[in-house]
Design a protein around this motif. Structure first.
Motif, PDB file in Angstrom:
ATOM      1  N   CYS A 125      46.567  36.888  45.158  1.00  0.00           N
ATOM      2  CA  CYS A 125      46.414  37.782  44.012  1.00  0.00           C
ATOM      3  C   CYS A 125      47.431  38.929  44.002  1.00  0.00           C
ATOM      4  CB  CYS A 125      44.996  38.353  43.976  1.00  0.00           C
ATOM      5  SG  CYS A 125      43.734  37.099  43.668  1.00  0.00           S
ATOM      6  N   GLY A 126      48.313  38.960  44.988  1.00  0.00           N
ATOM      7  CA  GLY A 126      49.368  39.971  45.003  1.00  0.00           C
ATOM      8  C   GLY A 126      48.869  41.384  45.228  1.00  0.00           C
ATOM      9  N   ILE A 127      47.860  41.547  46.095  1.00  0.00           N
ATOM     10  CA  ILE A 127      47.305  42.889  46.326  1.00  0.00           C
ATOM     11  C   ILE A 127      47.299  43.256  47.811  1.00  0.00           C
ATOM     12  CG2 ILE A 127      45.882  43.027  44.239  1.00  0.00           C
ATOM     13  CD1 ILE A 127      43.521  42.008  45.876  1.00  0.00           C
ATOM     14  N   SER A 128      48.072  42.530  48.626  1.00  0.00           N
ATOM     15  CA  SER A 128      48.092  42.804  50.068  1.00  0.00           C
ATOM     16  C   SER A 128      48.537  44.226  50.383  1.00  0.00           C
ATOM     17  CB  SER A 128      49.015  41.806  50.780  1.00  0.00           C
ATOM     18  OG  SER A 128      48.526  40.488  50.646  1.00  0.00           O
ATOM     19  N   HIS A 129      49.436  44.779  49.577  1.00  0.00           N
ATOM     20  CA  HIS A 129      49.968  46.121  49.837  1.00  0.00           C
ATOM     21  C   HIS A 129      48.975  47.222  49.441  1.00  0.00           C
ATOM     22  CE1 HIS A 129      50.934  44.829  45.809  1.00  0.00           C
ATOM     23  NE2 HIS A 129      51.390  46.013  45.452  1.00  0.00           N
ATOM     24  N   PHE A 130      47.822  46.831  48.877  1.00  0.00           N
ATOM     25  CA  PHE A 130      46.799  47.813  48.524  1.00  0.00           C
ATOM     26  C   PHE A 130      45.559  47.684  49.414  1.00  0.00           C
ATOM     27  CE2 PHE A 130      48.697  47.613  44.083  1.00  0.00           C
ATOM     28  CZ  PHE A 130      49.362  48.830  44.220  1.00  0.00           C
ATOM     29  N   SER A 131      45.699  47.075  50.573  1.00  0.00           N
ATOM     30  CA  SER A 131      44.552  46.779  51.432  1.00  0.00           C
ATOM     31  C   SER A 131      43.669  47.992  51.705  1.00  0.00           C
ATOM     32  CB  SER A 131      45.033  46.206  52.770  1.00  0.00           C
ATOM     33  OG  SER A 131      45.700  44.983  52.568  1.00  0.00           O
ATOM     34  N   HIS A 132      44.284  49.155  51.935  1.00  0.00           N
ATOM     35  CA  HIS A 132      43.526  50.342  52.329  1.00  0.00           C
ATOM     36  C   HIS A 132      43.409  51.359  51.182  1.00  0.00           C
ATOM     37  CE1 HIS A 132      43.679  48.636  56.293  1.00  0.00           C
ATOM     38  NE2 HIS A 132      45.012  48.646  56.280  1.00  0.00           N
ATOM     39  N   ARG A 133      43.763  50.926  49.983  1.00  0.00           N
ATOM     40  CA  ARG A 133      43.658  51.802  48.808  1.00  0.00           C
ATOM     41  C   ARG A 133      42.247  51.728  48.230  1.00  0.00           C
ATOM     42  NH1 ARG A 133      47.549  53.049  44.702  1.00  0.00           N
ATOM     43  NH2 ARG A 133      49.120  52.768  46.340  1.00  0.00           N
ATOM     44  N   LEU A 134      41.684  52.880  47.862  1.00  0.00           N
ATOM     45  CA  LEU A 134      40.399  52.876  47.183  1.00  0.00           C
ATOM     46  C   LEU A 134      40.541  52.185  45.834  1.00  0.00           C
ATOM     47  CD1 LEU A 134      39.083  56.511  47.847  1.00  0.00           C
ATOM     48  CD2 LEU A 134      38.266  54.397  48.906  1.00  0.00           C
ATOM     49  N   ILE A 135      39.576  51.356  45.497  1.00  0.00           N
ATOM     50  CA  ILE A 135      39.665  50.592  44.248  1.00  0.00           C
ATOM     51  C   ILE A 135      39.719  51.517  43.032  1.00  0.00           C
ATOM     52  CG2 ILE A 135      38.435  48.924  42.779  1.00  0.00           C
ATOM     53  CD1 ILE A 135      37.411  47.591  45.335  1.00  0.00           C
ATOM     54  N   LYS A 136      39.032  52.660  43.097  1.00  0.00           N
ATOM     55  CA  LYS A 136      39.036  53.577  41.957  1.00  0.00           C
ATOM     56  C   LYS A 136      40.425  54.158  41.676  1.00  0.00           C
ATOM     57  CE  LYS A 136      37.494  57.687  44.562  1.00  0.00           C
ATOM     58  NZ  LYS A 136      36.377  58.640  44.711  1.00  0.00           N
ATOM     59  N   ASN A 137      41.333  54.073  42.650  1.00  0.00           N
ATOM     60  CA  ASN A 137      42.688  54.594  42.466  1.00  0.00           C
ATOM     61  C   ASN A 137      43.680  53.527  42.017  1.00  0.00           C
ATOM     62  OD1 ASN A 137      41.883  57.174  43.244  1.00  0.00           O
ATOM     63  ND2 ASN A 137      42.284  56.778  45.419  1.00  0.00           N
ATOM     64  N   LEU A 138      43.198  52.314  41.744  1.00  0.00           N
ATOM     65  CA  LEU A 138      44.066  51.236  41.260  1.00  0.00           C
ATOM     66  C   LEU A 138      44.137  51.238  39.739  1.00  0.00           C
ATOM     67  CD1 LEU A 138      42.897  48.246  43.502  1.00  0.00           C
ATOM     68  CD2 LEU A 138      44.872  49.736  43.860  1.00  0.00           C
ATOM     69  N   SER A 139      45.232  50.705  39.198  1.00  0.00           N
ATOM     70  CA  SER A 139      45.361  50.544  37.748  1.00  0.00           C
ATOM     71  C   SER A 139      44.429  49.438  37.268  1.00  0.00           C
ATOM     72  CB  SER A 139      46.803  50.187  37.387  1.00  0.00           C
ATOM     73  OG  SER A 139      47.117  48.883  37.874  1.00  0.00           O
ATOM     74  N   GLY A 140      44.260  49.348  35.951  1.00  0.00           N
ATOM     75  CA  GLY A 140      43.396  48.317  35.386  1.00  0.00           C
ATOM     76  C   GLY A 140      43.828  46.914  35.763  1.00  0.00           C
ATOM     77  N   GLY A 141      45.143  46.676  35.770  1.00  0.00           N
ATOM     78  CA  GLY A 141      45.652  45.351  36.112  1.00  0.00           C
ATOM     79  C   GLY A 141      45.352  44.967  37.546  1.00  0.00           C
ATOM     80  N   TYR A 142      45.494  45.916  38.454  1.00  0.00           N
ATOM     81  CA  TYR A 142      45.228  45.611  39.867  1.00  0.00           C
ATOM     82  C   TYR A 142      43.731  45.528  40.160  1.00  0.00           C
ATOM     83  CZ  TYR A 142      50.075  45.603  41.299  1.00  0.00           C
ATOM     84  OH  TYR A 142      51.395  45.258  41.459  1.00  0.00           O
ATOM     85  N   ARG A 143      42.936  46.294  39.420  1.00  0.00           N
ATOM     86  CA  ARG A 143      41.486  46.128  39.562  1.00  0.00           C
ATOM     87  C   ARG A 143      41.083  44.705  39.155  1.00  0.00           C
ATOM     88  NH1 ARG A 143      38.355  51.589  37.386  1.00  0.00           N
ATOM     89  NH2 ARG A 143      39.609  53.106  38.546  1.00  0.00           N
ATOM     90  N   GLN A 144      41.708  44.217  38.089  1.00  0.00           N
ATOM     91  CA  GLN A 144      41.391  42.857  37.649  1.00  0.00           C
ATOM     92  C   GLN A 144      41.797  41.836  38.715  1.00  0.00           C
ATOM     93  OE1 GLN A 144      39.464  42.500  35.374  1.00  0.00           O
ATOM     94  NE2 GLN A 144      39.982  41.047  33.774  1.00  0.00           N
ATOM     95  N   ARG A 145      42.913  42.082  39.389  1.00  0.00           N
ATOM     96  CA  ARG A 145      43.352  41.195  40.476  1.00  0.00           C
ATOM     97  C   ARG A 145      42.337  41.202  41.625  1.00  0.00           C
ATOM     98  NH1 ARG A 145      49.073  40.012  41.195  1.00  0.00           N
ATOM     99  NH2 ARG A 145      50.196  40.404  39.269  1.00  0.00           N
ATOM    100  N   VAL A 146      41.793  42.381  41.926  1.00  0.00           N
ATOM    101  CA  VAL A 146      40.764  42.460  42.965  1.00  0.00           C
ATOM    102  C   VAL A 146      39.532  41.667  42.536  1.00  0.00           C
ATOM    103  CG1 VAL A 146      39.216  44.000  44.247  1.00  0.00           C
ATOM    104  CG2 VAL A 146      41.585  44.691  43.830  1.00  0.00           C
ATOM    105  N   GLY A 147      39.191  41.767  41.245  1.00  0.00           N
ATOM    106  CA  GLY A 147      38.066  40.999  40.726  1.00  0.00           C
ATOM    107  C   GLY A 147      38.285  39.502  40.842  1.00  0.00           C
ATOM    108  N   ILE A 148      39.496  39.063  40.584  1.00  0.00           N
ATOM    109  CA  ILE A 148      39.816  37.642  40.721  1.00  0.00           C
ATOM    110  C   ILE A 148      39.791  37.232  42.191  1.00  0.00           C
ATOM    111  CG2 ILE A 148      41.625  35.903  40.385  1.00  0.00           C
ATOM    112  CD1 ILE A 148      42.430  37.439  37.845  1.00  0.00           C
ATOM    113  N   ALA A 149      40.253  38.136  43.075  1.00  0.00           N
ATOM    114  CA  ALA A 149      40.251  37.840  44.515  1.00  0.00           C
ATOM    115  C   ALA A 149      38.831  37.586  45.018  1.00  0.00           C
ATOM    116  CB  ALA A 149      40.896  38.987  45.292  1.00  0.00           C
TER     117      ALA A 149
END
Length: 316
Positions: A125-149
């Motif tokens: 899902c292309g989110i490895s570089h956000f491993s330790h980032r709080l989800i609330k600090n992600l953009s809408g697109g990356y939140r959707q990627r986390v949801g797909i993950a």
């Protein structure tokens, strides 16, 4: 090589009180295919999705996930399903890793496989570089990627995505489209949407539900050939009279939207545009612009309902 059927829906019907939400829905989904499920509000799409994900028990019919009857053996069947609802079920105060580990545990991923499952889902899902980032600090697109993950973390055979590009900007939409195509390389995917262009850009097969009945069931190519625009707009420097335009046999109506711009309704093929261009040259109408109007989803449902040979027809 013959592909495996992952989902088989047989005579699916569901009744709320006295009203039937859906009746006699039949379709299959094979591995490596992306199926677009289209339906207007109240058409029965959400009911179908909820039954398919095991949230709702149907009144009649059967659903098989890789040969397992979902109603008779829901626990085993649901192990093979990944689901992303329209609003991703994210815990915003967790990091990406914390959330995905939590989801993997809920999905009964063995403890020794947890870390590998999380890393694999993040990489896809292309989110490895956000491993330790709080989800609330992600953009809408990356939140959707986390949801797909979270939907693919347990390696399901079927992934169900409900409006996965809703609320995203154009760049994010393109990224999610590409991600869905990547997921479908080794899974069956259902992509639910009310936006026709999204389904056309992503899916290989289309199912359309209207008034609880399947009105279209075929490939995207067949769908694009089946539905054709029946209106166009044309602008002229020397606009012709409506009667002059109607000399073209295919043109059934013409209405001027402004002194030099006319909306034309036609029957038959889109070759009518070539005839307008040719006649414009002959008559010195000085054609400046001509374009087919996009067909709205409501118009498509209306066309399909009229073309369907019966209320319960499945076109395939």
């Amino acid at each position: 090589m013959e592909t495996t059927t992952i989902v088989r829906v047989e005579d699916l019907s569901h009744q709320y009180s006295k009203d039937w939400a859906i009746q006699n829905i039949n379709f299959e989904i094979k591995e490596n295919r992306i199926l677009g499920l289209l339906g207007s509000n109240g058409a029965g799409k959400s009911t179908t999705m909820n039954i398919l994900c095991g949230v709702l028990n149907q009144t009649k019919g059967n659903i098989y996930i890789d040969g397992i009857n979902l109603k008779e053996n829901p626990v085993e069947a649901k192990k093979l399903i990944g689901f992303l609802p329209q609003t991703p079920p994210l815990h915003l105060d967790l990091t990406v890793d914390e959330y995905l580990i939590h989801c993997a545990q809920l999905r009964l991923v063995p403890k020794e496989n947890l870390r590998n499952a999380v890393e694999k889902a993040k990489e896809k899902c292309g989110i490895s570089h956000f491993s330790h980032r709080l989800i609330k600090n992600l953009s809408g697109g990356y939140r959707q990627r986390v949801g797909i993950a979270q939907a693919i973390i347990h390696e399901p055979k079927l992934v169900v995505l409900d409006e996965p590009t809703n609320g995203l900007d154009p760049n994010q939409i393109l990224e999610v489209r590409n991600l869905i195509k990547k997921i479908a390389q080794d899974k069956a995917v259902i992509f639910s949407s009310h936006i026709l262009s999204e389904v056309q850009a992503t899916c290989q097969d289309i199912k359309m539900i209207e008034n609880g009945h399947m009105v279209f069931s075929d490939t995207l190519d067949a769908f694009n050939n089946y539905i054709e625009a029946d209106k166009l707009t044309a602008s002229f420097e020397n606009p012709p009279a409506v009667d002059a335009l109607k000399e073209i046999p295919e043109i059934t109506d013409a209405v001027y939207l402004s002194p030099k711009k006319v909306q034309i309704t036609f029957s038959g093929t889109q070759e009518v545009a070539e005839k307008i261009v040719s006649l414009s040259v002959q008559k010195n109408w000085k054609l400046r612009e001509i374009q087919f109007e996009k067909v709205s989803l409501d118009e498509i449902f209306a066309q399909l309902s009229k073309k369907a040979p019966s209320k319960n027809a499945i076109l395939s």
